[in-house]
Design a protein around this motif. Structure first.
Motif, PDB file in Angstrom:
ATOM      1  N   THR A   2       0.837  -1.201   0.000  1.00  0.00           N
ATOM      2  CA  THR A   2       0.000   0.000   0.000  1.00  0.00           C
ATOM      3  C   THR A   2       0.869   1.246   0.000  1.00  0.00           C
ATOM      4  O   THR A   2       1.810   1.360   0.787  1.00  0.00           O
ATOM      5  CB  THR A   2      -0.912   0.023   1.247  1.00  0.00           C
ATOM      6  N   LYS A   3       0.533   2.170  -0.891  1.00  0.00           N
ATOM      7  CA  LYS A   3       1.291   3.429  -0.949  1.00  0.00           C
ATOM      8  C   LYS A   3       0.782   4.380   0.124  1.00  0.00           C
ATOM      9  O   LYS A   3      -0.353   4.280   0.571  1.00  0.00           O
ATOM     10  CB  LYS A   3       1.175   4.042  -2.341  1.00  0.00           C
ATOM     11  N   PRO A   4       1.638   5.313   0.551  1.00  0.00           N
ATOM     12  CA  PRO A   4       1.266   6.186   1.672  1.00  0.00           C
ATOM     13  C   PRO A   4       0.138   7.154   1.347  1.00  0.00           C
ATOM     14  O   PRO A   4      -0.169   7.413   0.181  1.00  0.00           O
ATOM     15  CB  PRO A   4       2.566   6.938   1.970  1.00  0.00           C
ATOM     16  N   LYS A   5      -0.436   7.691   2.418  1.00  0.00           N
ATOM     17  CA  LYS A   5      -1.480   8.702   2.294  1.00  0.00           C
ATOM     18  C   LYS A   5      -0.819  10.080   2.195  1.00  0.00           C
ATOM     19  O   LYS A   5       0.117  10.387   2.935  1.00  0.00           O
ATOM     20  CB  LYS A   5      -2.398   8.642   3.512  1.00  0.00           C
ATOM     21  N   ILE A   6      -1.309  10.902   1.267  1.00  0.00           N
ATOM     22  CA  ILE A   6      -0.733  12.222   1.024  1.00  0.00           C
ATOM     23  C   ILE A   6      -1.809  13.287   1.193  1.00  0.00           C
ATOM     24  O   ILE A   6      -2.916  13.156   0.644  1.00  0.00           O
ATOM     25  CB  ILE A   6      -0.142  12.324  -0.406  1.00  0.00           C
ATOM     26  N   LEU A   7      -1.492  14.342   1.926  1.00  0.00           N
ATOM     27  CA  LEU A   7      -2.400  15.486   2.053  1.00  0.00           C
ATOM     28  C   LEU A   7      -2.029  16.544   1.020  1.00  0.00           C
ATOM     29  O   LEU A   7      -0.854  16.912   0.897  1.00  0.00           O
ATOM     30  CB  LEU A   7      -2.314  16.099   3.446  1.00  0.00           C
ATOM     31  N   LYS A  67      -3.669  11.033   9.251  1.00  0.00           N
ATOM     32  CA  LYS A  67      -2.290  10.563   9.380  1.00  0.00           C
ATOM     33  C   LYS A  67      -1.543  10.456   8.041  1.00  0.00           C
ATOM     34  O   LYS A  67      -0.995   9.395   7.695  1.00  0.00           O
ATOM     35  CB  LYS A  67      -2.248   9.213  10.105  1.00  0.00           C
ATOM     36  N   PRO A  68      -1.507  11.540   7.255  1.00  0.00           N
ATOM     37  CA  PRO A  68      -0.737  11.494   6.006  1.00  0.00           C
ATOM     38  C   PRO A  68       0.763  11.430   6.287  1.00  0.00           C
ATOM     39  O   PRO A  68       1.219  11.896   7.339  1.00  0.00           O
ATOM     40  CB  PRO A  68      -1.098  12.813   5.318  1.00  0.00           C
ATOM     41  N   GLU A  69       1.505  10.866   5.355  1.00  0.00           N
ATOM     42  CA  GLU A  69       2.961  10.774   5.529  1.00  0.00           C
ATOM     43  C   GLU A  69       3.688  11.960   4.912  1.00  0.00           C
ATOM     44  O   GLU A  69       4.877  12.159   5.173  1.00  0.00           O
ATOM     45  CB  GLU A  69       3.471   9.459   4.941  1.00  0.00           C
ATOM     46  N   ALA A  70       2.985  12.727   4.081  1.00  0.00           N
ATOM     47  CA  ALA A  70       3.591  13.909   3.462  1.00  0.00           C
ATOM     48  C   ALA A  70       2.499  14.905   3.128  1.00  0.00           C
ATOM     49  O   ALA A  70       1.320  14.542   2.999  1.00  0.00           O
ATOM     50  CB  ALA A  70       4.360  13.524   2.202  1.00  0.00           C
ATOM     51  N   VAL A  71       2.903  16.170   2.982  1.00  0.00           N
ATOM     52  CA  VAL A  71       1.977  17.242   2.607  1.00  0.00           C
ATOM     53  C   VAL A  71       2.499  17.915   1.338  1.00  0.00           C
ATOM     54  O   VAL A  71       3.694  18.214   1.217  1.00  0.00           O
ATOM     55  CB  VAL A  71       1.846  18.291   3.735  1.00  0.00           C
TER      56      VAL A  71
END
Length: 324
Positions: A2-7, A67-71
Motif C-alpha cells: 500500500t502506498k502512503p497517504k498524502i495530504l 495521518k498522512p505521511e507527506a503534505v
C-alpha cells in the motif's frame, strides 16, 4: 504494498487537482484541504475537507485523523497584479497560512513537504535561462511571499524538523489530456486561458500588457510548462522525499521561451479563430524574460517532459475550454 497517504492543500485547484488525479492513479491515498475559493468545485479524487488554512485547529484535526505521511502545498493567492494592489491579502494567505500549516505539521509530527513555489522569486534575473542558484530578488508581493516561505522551509530543514522540495514553477498551462480536468479559475488572468476565452467570444478583445520590453518583438517572454508534466514533477519530488532524499529547490520549466505575441499567434492557429488584440501599457511586476534552467530537475529526479510543444499545450487547454 500500500502506498502512503498524502495530504494536498488546494487540491481542487488547477495544479493541485491534476496532481491529485495522478497520485490516485499511481495508487496513493489522497486527502485534500481546500476552501474552494478559487474554483467553487470539488473534484472526483481524494477525500475533501472544505476548510481554510487559517484554521490551524481544524488542520491539526485533519492531520491527526488522516495521518498522512507527506503534505503537498498548493493553496495560495497567485495573481501578480492583485498582489501589487492588495499586498496584505497575499502576506496573510500565502505566508501566515503556510506558517499555520507548517506549525500543525510540526505538532503532529509530519516532516515531508512539497512546496508550490514560483519563478517569480527571481524577479528580473541577470542570467537567462535562470538557474536555481540565481539570487532571489522578487519584484512583486506575490514573488516575495514565495521567497519568504522558501527561507522558512530552509530554516526548518536546517533545524532538522522538515525535509522539503520547493518546485519553482514557470508558466503553467494546458489541461488533462483525458479531458477530465483543466483550468477552473473564477477570474482567469493567465495569457493562454484569456486568449482562448477571447477566441470563444467571452471577452471582446485580448489585452497585451506592454510592447516595449527589451525582447525580439517587444512583448514578455515566458517558459510555458504543461500542467501534466508539472504534476509528474510533483510525483517524482514526492517519491524522492519518501526515499529519504535531502531538501531541494528545483526549477520546473522546459528551458524554452515564447513571447506574448508568439503565444497569441499559436492560439489563433490552434483554434482557427481570429480575434481582436489590444496593445496597452505594461502591468506592474512583470519581468521581461523568464526561462528555466532545468538541468537540475532532469538530473536529480530524472524528470522528462511529455508535452513540450506549445501547440500541444494550447490544444489540450482548448479542448477543455470547449466543454463549457
Amino acid at each position: 504494498m500500500t502506498k502512503p497517504k498524502i495530504l494536498i492543500t488546494g487540491g481542487c485547484g488547477y495544479i493541485g487537482s491534476h496532481v491529485a488525479k495522478l497520485l490516485t492513479k499511481k495508487g496513493y491515498q489522497v486527502v485534500i484541504i481546500d476552501n474552494l475559493s478559487a474554483t467553487g468545485k470539488k473534484i472526483p479524487y481524494g477525500k475533501i475537507y472544505p476548510i481554510d488554512l487559517s484554521e490551524e485547529k481544524e488542520i491539526i484535526k485533519v492531520l491527526k485523523e488522516e495521518k498522512p505521511e507527506a503534505v503537498m502545498h498548493f493553496a495560495a493567492s497567485i495573481v501578480v497584479p492583485e498582489s501589487v494592489a492588495y499586498p496584505l491579502k497575499y502576506y496573510r494567505n500565502n505566508v501566515e497560512n503556510t506558517l499555520k500549516l507548517l506549525s500543525a505539521m510540526e505538532k503532529v509530527g509530519i516532516r515531508k513537504f512539497v512546496f508550490s513555489s514560483s519563478a517569480a522569486v527571481y524577479g528580473i534575473p541577470d542570467t537567462v535561462p535562470v538557474p536555481e542558484e540565481a539570487p532571489l530578488n522578487p519584484i512583486n508581493p506575490y514573488g516575495r511571499t514565495k521567497a519568504m516561505i522558501e527561507e522558512i522551509l530552509k530554516d526548518l530543514s536546517e533545524a532538522g524538523s522538515l525535509d522539503y522540495i520547493a518546485l519553482r514553477y514557470f508558466n503553467v498551462a494546458g489541461a488533462d489530456p483525458e479531458g477530465e480536468l483543466g483550468p477552473a479559475y473564477n477570474q482567469p488572468t493567465h495569457l493562454i486561458i484569456r486568449a482562448l476565452k477571447t477566441a470563444k467570444r467571452e471577452y471582446p478583445y485580448l489585452e497585451i500588457y506592454g510592447t516595449d520590453y527589451p525582447t525580439s518583438d517587444g512583448t514578455c517572454i515566458r517558459d510555458y510548462i504543461h500542467v501534466m508534466d508539472l504534476a509528474k514533477a510533483h510525483l517524482l519530488a514526492l517519491e524522492y522525499l519518501m526515499s529519504n532524499g535531502k531538501s531541494l529547490v528545483l526549477n520546473c520549466g522546459y528551458g524554452i521561451g515564447f513571447s506574448v505575441k508568439e503565444v497569441v499567434k499559436t492560439v489563433k492557429k490552434v483554434t482557427n479563430i481570429d480575434f481582436k488584440v489590444v496593445e496597452t501599457e505594461r502591468r506592474p511586476g512583470d519581468p521581461p524574460v523568464l526561462i528555466a534552467d532545468n538541468k537540475k530537475i532532469k538530473t536529480i529526479l530524472s524528470w522528462e517532459p511529455e508535452f513540450q510543444s506549445l501547440e500541444t499545450i494550447i490544444k489540450h487547454a482548448w479542448d477543455w475550454e470547449q466543454k463549457f
